[in-house]
Each structure stands twice: as structure tokens, then as C-alpha cells.
Enzyme design. Structure first.
Site, mmCIF file in Angstrom:
data_model
loop_
_atom_site.group_PDB
_atom_site.id
_atom_site.type_symbol
_atom_site.label_atom_id
_atom_site.label_comp_id
_atom_site.label_asym_id
_atom_site.label_seq_id
_atom_site.Cartn_x
_atom_site.Cartn_y
_atom_site.Cartn_z
ATOM 1 N N ASN A 209 -2.281 -6.380 -4.964
ATOM 2 C CA ASN A 209 -3.683 -5.964 -5.001
ATOM 3 C C ASN A 209 -3.896 -4.682 -5.801
ATOM 4 O OD1 ASN A 209 -2.546 -4.176 -3.241
ATOM 5 N ND2 ASN A 209 -3.867 -4.645 -1.503
ATOM 6 N N HIS A 335 -4.219 6.081 1.225
ATOM 7 C CA HIS A 335 -4.589 5.261 2.382
ATOM 8 C C HIS A 335 -3.413 4.634 3.146
ATOM 9 C CE1 HIS A 335 -5.933 2.085 -0.828
ATOM 10 N NE2 HIS A 335 -4.690 1.830 -0.473
ATOM 11 N N ASN A 336 -2.180 5.001 2.773
ATOM 12 C CA ASN A 336 -0.999 4.641 3.588
ATOM 13 C C ASN A 336 -0.194 5.914 3.776
ATOM 14 O OD1 ASN A 336 -1.560 1.905 3.507
ATOM 15 N ND2 ASN A 336 0.180 1.353 2.233
ATOM 16 N N MET A 387 -12.788 -8.038 -6.726
ATOM 17 C CA MET A 387 -13.116 -7.867 -8.138
ATOM 18 C C MET A 387 -14.410 -8.551 -8.581
ATOM 19 S SD MET A 387 -9.830 -9.752 -9.693
ATOM 20 C CE MET A 387 -9.439 -11.448 -9.317
ATOM 21 N N HIS A 410 -10.518 1.378 4.323
ATOM 22 C CA HIS A 410 -9.909 1.606 3.001
ATOM 23 C C HIS A 410 -10.288 0.561 1.962
ATOM 24 C CE1 HIS A 410 -7.123 -1.661 3.626
ATOM 25 N NE2 HIS A 410 -6.300 -1.293 2.681
ATOM 26 N N GLY A 411 -10.964 -0.498 2.363
ATOM 27 C CA GLY A 411 -11.308 -1.528 1.387
ATOM 28 C C GLY A 411 -12.097 -2.621 2.065
ATOM 29 N N GLY A 413 -10.693 -5.643 2.916
ATOM 30 C CA GLY A 413 -9.820 -6.304 3.884
ATOM 31 C C GLY A 413 -9.668 -7.777 3.552
ATOM 32 N N LYS A 486 -5.053 -6.424 -13.608
ATOM 33 C CA LYS A 486 -4.309 -6.681 -12.371
ATOM 34 C C LYS A 486 -2.849 -6.883 -12.721
ATOM 35 C CE LYS A 486 -6.264 -7.857 -9.011
ATOM 36 N NZ LYS A 486 -6.745 -7.063 -7.872
#
Lengths: 487, 139
Positions: A209, A335-336, A387, A410-411, A413, A486
Site C-alpha cells: 500500500n 503511524h506505526n 486511490m 491513519h487511513g 482501512g 505504486k
């Protein structure tokens, strides 16, 4: 092991909060608290993620609650979208499963002075040049090399190392979480294997991702904050999502193994091997901390290098220096990660170890860790979506500080497994479908783009709606994609 | 599951269920699954041979070490395993010959970057028919 839908209790606290009571499993030390609305909950209850929230609630020394953001989904160890803080003075543990393999995976957002009208005619050339210049995909290495001796400097100095090499400026560091460098990084705790895996990986995107995306701002929700962040409707911004690459993956592996072997000495048992942990104050805990700080710093150096490469591409395509294009770093978030922070726990100020596994720090206005120019507004929170749809810029709130250790989603998901997404895309060209919407996507693998198709994700608009309404972050701006590369 | 492995749905990552008449077959299938993830159906030559020796406390931890070793080879010098044979393989140790070649973007297919082999749901069991296992890869 097929997916198992949640069978346990879920008590509604309010429209956007749900509790897993400790009565669900007597080994839970704190309740679970899930941020979601009914719509998102329909997906969340379909996999193992709520069981993982309950598992995390069993970690020794966990305080307040095992938290889950609305983009939560089934991970390994922690759920993705999981947050937990432990108290080192009360036997609190640190767990590599609460950080993940991709230590300090994160996102940065650059603003530009370019408008969508200026970019549109050159969009294909821009995306193609980014794709050619920035190493991405399986097994691709970059041109940014460092010697064995340099490796320690990358680990200790993080983004500053990259700036010292000429890849960016000091102003970039001021707009990076923790200034792109964590104290206490100890290269002695990093295996030779990790250093070997990190070679050739600085300035590479990776796959899965990870992405680099060109976006246009389509809506402003908070004019004051948007003005401070330097974004307005029709303006083009750039988002970069990557982490610590093979270097961090190896560190996670090494330390997880060590902790798993040591756990019994501390009398700790966990419901999932991936949650292996030892007390923060233990030798293994301290060594892991020394090593993840190296990986976090490596990741910040990586995103700094990636940004430098992207700026060079914009300079070539638009024939102006990046400074004249106004390509300043808006902000960079991890975010991790696991970090020590001051939070109010049971009425008193405490230093706790906050694990964010697929969750973003969201500090409120006035917080001392914010750069001066953002202090009155709060920390920018960068939320990439899929996207095809939107991405967001939010800002942290005091409510997040009280409730979630200053943390938000964070996004979007994931919703569909990768295999499901590939099946769904069979006979279709996701690239062509996106192109019909005016979005140019280039990737190495056919399958990669199919796996990352918009339908594989929850709608980020739904996720952001929950965190905004719950008051743990507020909307500043919404973007839509123009093009992406990507891995 | 005619290849001895079958990918199963996991929301964020990739799970694989393994089956083999012998432990050797199970470990070979695990290797094939990893190669399939990284390079899909690339045709691979066995032009290079490597030898590896590993020890572990039990069969599932040995499977973990085996896959970690293969992934390390790919991550550092792009070596992709095509076939393997075992001098010894017990639940607590192995010595293997692994044959394959280096990834070549011109000839091989780009699959998925595997970040790590997780311990979540990791399992190896002996069954009346042979051996079964489960692994989830972080991708």
C-alpha cells in the site's frame, strides 16, 4: 483459519463509541473502546479485529483502554488501527506486535503553489517521470547508498542525516513529527542482518500500500487552519507513504524472537505469539526500544530522501526550482510506532509508552511538541484514502489528548482481502477505470494495482466523519487524487 | 490444494494453508508459496545452490526460521528459491540445499513485497494424513 465474525459483547457508549467490557474475558485488564458508527461497525465485526482489541487489553500495565480507530481491520498481534498505552512504573510492557514490521511507516504531505490547471496538461509526464525516478516495487533498490560507518549516523540522526547530505532543508525537520529523529537510538542493538537489508533501500518506496500521490485540494472545512498550513481549493499537494523498509522489518523480526524467548522469565503469557512482549524496563524491552528508534530514524531519512527525489522531478517537469514551486513540507506523521509521551492517567500526569499500530498522533493546539508556526492551530494529521476517492488533512484536538492519548485514525482501512480484490478486478483494468475519472496510476505489478483498487477500502469519508464527530480530530481540507505511483 | 498450498483471505495480509504427506513436502510447499507471492508465476532456473542449517524449539518455529531465512536471501541479494532438498529435517532442525536464481526484472514478474513472516496464527501439526500448517505473511 477463516475469518471469524465477532461474537462477543459490544456496548454502545454514544453514536461513535462502543465498549468491549472486561467481562468478555477475565484476562482483560482494561475495556476495549472502538470508535465507529453503525455503518462502519458492519464491516468491523466481520473479521478478527475486535478479538485483537480484546487481546491487546490483556497486556501487562495497559492503562485506560485498548483503543481502536474507525479504520480498524484484522492485523497480526494488534489490530491495524489499534492504540495502547502502558505504564512503565506498573510493569507496563512494550510489544513489537504493537508497532509492526514496518516500523515508522508514515505519511508526509507537501504543499505546492501549483494549481490543478497548471498540472493537468503535464500530469502524464509528471507521473511517468516520478515512476521512472523513484524506485518502487519488489526488489528495486535505490541510488542513495551509505557506508557501514554512515549506517550508524542514519540510525541516530534520522531525517537530519538526509538533510546533511543535501536532501532537503532544516525547515523540513521542523515540520516532521519528533523533528524526524528519536533520541535513544542505539545502533548496538541492531543486527548486521538489519543493516544488510537496509542497504540500497533509502529513497525507495516499497510495494503493497505504499505510494506517492499527486492530489488537488477540493474542499476547505477550516479556513484558519488551512491558511496556516498553506493550502487552498484548487491547489496541488503531494503525499508520500513509506516506512523503514527491510531495515525495520528485520529489526521487528529479531526482537520479536528475543522477546518471545524471554517472556516466560517475566511471567508473561499472551493470547497471540505476535503479541510477545517484555516490560519496558527489562533488558529486552530497552534493547528493542534502542533498535526501533534506529528504525524510526531510518524511516524518516527514507521519506526525506523520497521527498527530495520528488522535488527534483517537479523541478524537471515544471522547469522551476522546488522553492519557487512552493514545495514546502506541510507535515510528516508516523503511524506505526511506540513512543514515550506525557498523558493524564487516573488524574495525574504520567509518562506512558504509547503504541500506535496504524494510528496517527494528533496533538492539540498549544502542545509543546508542535512547531511554532502550528502551535496555535494544532498538529496536522494526514489521512490518505484509496486511490480513487479522497484524502484528508485534519488537526488534533484536546479531546484526543483526554481520550486516545492524542491519537486518531491513519487511513481508510482495508475492507477486502487482497485475494478478494484481485478476484473483483478480474477481467477489468483498474488503471483504465481510474483514467476515465482523470486519475493516472502507474505501478510495477498488475496485481498490486488490483489489490489496491478503491473498492478494497472503506470510504475514507466515513472514517473521517466518525473521528470528526467524535471530536478526536477536526477536518481541515479534503483532497482528491490526480495521479499516483505504486510499488 | 493441488500444489500443497492455498492462500486464504486475511484483510490486510496474506495467509497460506499448507499440507504435505511429509514434513519435507510441507516445508517445500511453504517455500513455493513464498516464491509465488514475491514473483508470481515467474519461471525460475536452478542455477545457484545455497545450503542452510537451522535449529528451533518446535516445528512451527522451525517453519518460521526457514521462511525468514529464504526471505532474508531475497531481501539482500534477490535470490529466489525454485526447489529444495533436505539432508535432514525433523521438527527441531534442518539442513537443506536450496536451488534458484536471482530476481531479474527483465524476465521475472513483480509480485508483492513480503515484509515479514508473522507469528499470528502460525501453526504446524501432524495429522493422520501427514502434516498441516498455517502462516500469515505481512505484505
Amino acid at each position: 483459519m477463516p475469518r471469524q465474525a465477532w461474537q462477543g459483547p459490544l456496548e454502545q457508549v454514544d453514536e461513535y463509541r462502543w465498549r468491549i467490557p472486561t467481562s468478555y474475558d477475565r484476562r482483560m485488564r482494561v475495556p476495549g473502546l472502538v470508535f465507529a458508527d453503525e455503518k462502519l461497525l458492519q464491516h468491523i465485526t466481520q473479521d478478527e479485529s475486535l478479538q485483537q482489541v480484546a487481546n491487546v487489553a490483556q497486556l501487562p500495565g495497559i492503562v485506560r483502554a485498548s483503543l481502536a480507530m474507525p479504520d480498524i481491520h484484522w492485523g497480526y498481534g494488534f489490530p491495524i488501527g489499534g492504540v495502547a498505552a502502558t505504564d512503565p512504573d506498573a510493569g507496563g510492557v512494550i510489544s513489537p506486535g504493537g508497532v509492526g514490521f514496518d516500523i515508522n511507516c508514515g505519511v508526509r504531505c507537501l504543499r505546492t503553489d501549483l494549481t490543478v490547471e497548471e498540472v493537468r496538461p503535464k500530469l502524464r509526464q509528471l507521473i511517468a517521470t516520478l515512476f521512472k525516478t523513484i524506485p518502487c516495487g519488489v526488489g528495486m533498490s535505490g541510488d542513495i547508498r551509505f557506508s557501514q560507518k554512515e549506517a550508524s549516523r542514519v540510525m541516530v540522526q534520522g531525517a537530519k542525516w538526509a538533510v546533511d547530505q543535501g536532501y532537503g532543508t532544516a525547515a523540513d525537520l521542523a515540520h516532521t513529527e519528533s523533528q524526524g529523529r528519536l533520541d535513544g537510538a542505539d545502533p548496538e542493538t541492531v543486527s548486521e542482518r538489519a543493516v544488510t537489508r537496509g542497504q540500497g533501500q533509502l529513497g525507495t518506496l516499497g510495494s503493497g500500500n505504499h505510494f506517492l500521490e499527486v492530489q488537488v485540494v477540493e474542499t476547505i472545512f477550516d479556513a484558519r487552519a488551512a491558511a496556516v498550513f498553506g493550502v487552498g481549493v484548487g491547489q496541488v499537494v503531494l503525499m508520500i507513504h513509506s516506512g523503514s523498509r527491510g531495515f525495520g522489518y528485520q529489526i521487528c523480526d529479531d526482537h520479536l524472537g528475543m522477546m518471545e524467548r524471554a517472556m516466560s522469565r517475566y511471567g508473561i503469557t499472551v493470547p497471540d505469539r505476535q503479541l510477545a512482549c517484555t516490560p519496558v524496563t527489562s533488558e529486552e524491552g530497552q534493547r528493542y526500544l534502542g533498535a526501533i528508534r534506529c528504525a524510526a530514524n531510518f524511516a524518516w531519512a527514507n521519506r526525506q530522501c523520497l521527498m527530495h527525489l520528488a522535488r527534483q522531478v517537479f523541478e524537471r517537469v515544471f522547469e522551476k526550482s522546488w522553492e519557487r514551486l512552493g514545495m514546502t513540507l506541510l507535515y510528516d506523521v508516523a503511524h506505526n510506532i511506540a513512543k514515550f509521551e506525557q498523558h493524564r492517567v487516573n488524574g495525574s500526569q504520567k509518562t506512558v509508552c504509547v503504541h500506535r499500530k496504524g494510528a496517527t498522533r494528533a496533538f492539540p493546539p498549544g502542545h509543546a511538541d508542535l512547531p511554532e508556526d502550528y502551535r496555535a492551530i494544532g498538529q496536522p494529521v494526514i489521512i490518505p484514502g484509496d486511490m480513487g476517492r479522497n484524502s484528508y488533512l485534519l488537526v488534533g484536538t484536546a479531546r484526543a489528548m483526554e481520550e486516545t492519548f492524542g491519537t486518531v485514525c491513519h487511513g481508510a482501512g482495508r475492507m477486502m482481502s487482497r485475494a478478494q480484490a484481485v478476484r473483483q478486478a478480474s477481467g477489468r483494468s483498474i488503471e483504465r477505470e481510474l483514467e476515465q475519472q482523470g486519475i493516472i496510476v502507474m505501478g510495477r505489478g498488475r496485481k498490486g494495482i488490483a489489490e489496491e483498487q478503491p473498492e478494497a477500502y472503506k470510504d475514507v469519508n466515513d472514517v473521517v466523519h466518525v473521528v470528526h464527530e467524535a471530536g478526536i480530530a477536526t477536518r481541515v481540507a479534503r483532497m482528491r487524487p490526480l495521479g499516483a505511483i505504486k510499488g | 490444494m493441488n500444489q500443497g498450498y492455498e492462500f486464504f483471505d486475511h484483510t490486510a495480509d496474506v495467509g497460506v494453508r499448507l499440507r504435505g504427506g511429509t514434513l519435507q513436502a510441507l516445508f517445500s510447499h511453504a517455500m513455493a508459496a513464498l516464491t509465488q507471492l514475491i514473483a508470481e508465476n515467474s519461471s525460475l532456473e536452478s542455477s545457484e545452490e545455497r545450503v542452510v542449517e537451522l535449529k528451533a524449539s518446535d516445528a512451527s518455529t522451525l517453519l518460521l526460521s526457514w521462511l525468514q531465512e529464504l526471505l532474508f536471501w531475497f531481501s539482500t541479494d534477490r535470490f529466489l528459491p525454485a526447489s529444495c532438498s533436505f539432508d535432514t529435517l525433523t521438527p527441531t532442525g534442518l539442513r537443506a540445499h536450496v536451488r534458484g536464481e536471482r530476481f531479474d526484472p527483465a524476465r521475472h514478474v513483480f509480485g508483492t513485497e513480503v515484509k515479514g513472516i508473522t507469528r499470528h496464527a502460525l501453526d504446524v501439526q501432524q495429522t493422520p494424513e501427514g502434516w498441516e500448517g498455517t502462516v500469515i505473511f505481512d505484505v
